[in-house]
Design an enzyme around this catalytic site. Sequence first.
Site, mmCIF file in Angstrom:
data_model
loop_
_atom_site.group_PDB
_atom_site.id
_atom_site.type_symbol
_atom_site.label_atom_id
_atom_site.label_comp_id
_atom_site.label_asym_id
_atom_site.label_seq_id
_atom_site.Cartn_x
_atom_site.Cartn_y
_atom_site.Cartn_z
ATOM 1 C CG HIS A 59 -35.510 9.625 22.468
ATOM 2 N ND1 HIS A 59 -34.365 9.106 21.911
ATOM 3 C CD2 HIS A 59 -36.133 8.581 23.073
ATOM 4 C CE1 HIS A 59 -34.283 7.814 22.190
ATOM 5 N NE2 HIS A 59 -35.359 7.472 22.877
ATOM 6 C CD GLU A 61 -32.460 14.384 20.620
ATOM 7 O OE1 GLU A 61 -31.229 14.317 20.770
ATOM 8 O OE2 GLU A 61 -33.247 13.610 21.228
ATOM 9 C CB CYS A 88 -30.393 7.911 19.560
ATOM 10 S SG CYS A 88 -32.174 8.153 19.296
ATOM 11 C CB CYS A 91 -33.278 11.673 17.794
ATOM 12 S SG CYS A 91 -34.321 11.242 19.210
#
Length: 168
Positions: A59, A61, A88, A91
């Site tokens: 992801h 992040e 999410c 993350c």
Amino acid sequence: MSDHIAGLDHHRFMKEALKEAEAAGKRGDLPIGAVIVHEGRIIARGSNMRKTMESKISHAETNAMNDCAPYLMKHAPECVIYTTVEPCIMCLTTLVMANIRSIVFAAEDKYMNMKPFIESNPYIRDRVHHYIEGVCREESEALLRQYSPYAAELALDGTHPHHRKGGA
């Protein structure tokens, strides 16, 4: 506000995260981007690379955090992450474990609905000192709709297209 976030130009840094998101969308990944800022300068960048890396944990992040992991060991509490979509659950908890306490995001993820999770979990709540939403929201939502209509419907409307009442 604590000193490390006061006076930062949130729009300027979110525009940089949006550049990362657009690059992700153009290469076929989810159009989500992130930058990490310390003392007014970008120290790391990341974009979603789930398809590119064939990894569900790649992801924006986490990629940004990995990009500056040794730096975060010393400076994480004074860092701010700017991300184009609300983090999410993976993350958000990774940001907390990395000790990044300030999160600025553009578009709320209504499907993940993280605010009640943060409020219900004292460990998370005590470590997230700033949770600022809506910076460049329209630009982030437009990128999601352009490059991933499915993800846009999921995140922005909070509905799963395959689970609608009376739908297919």
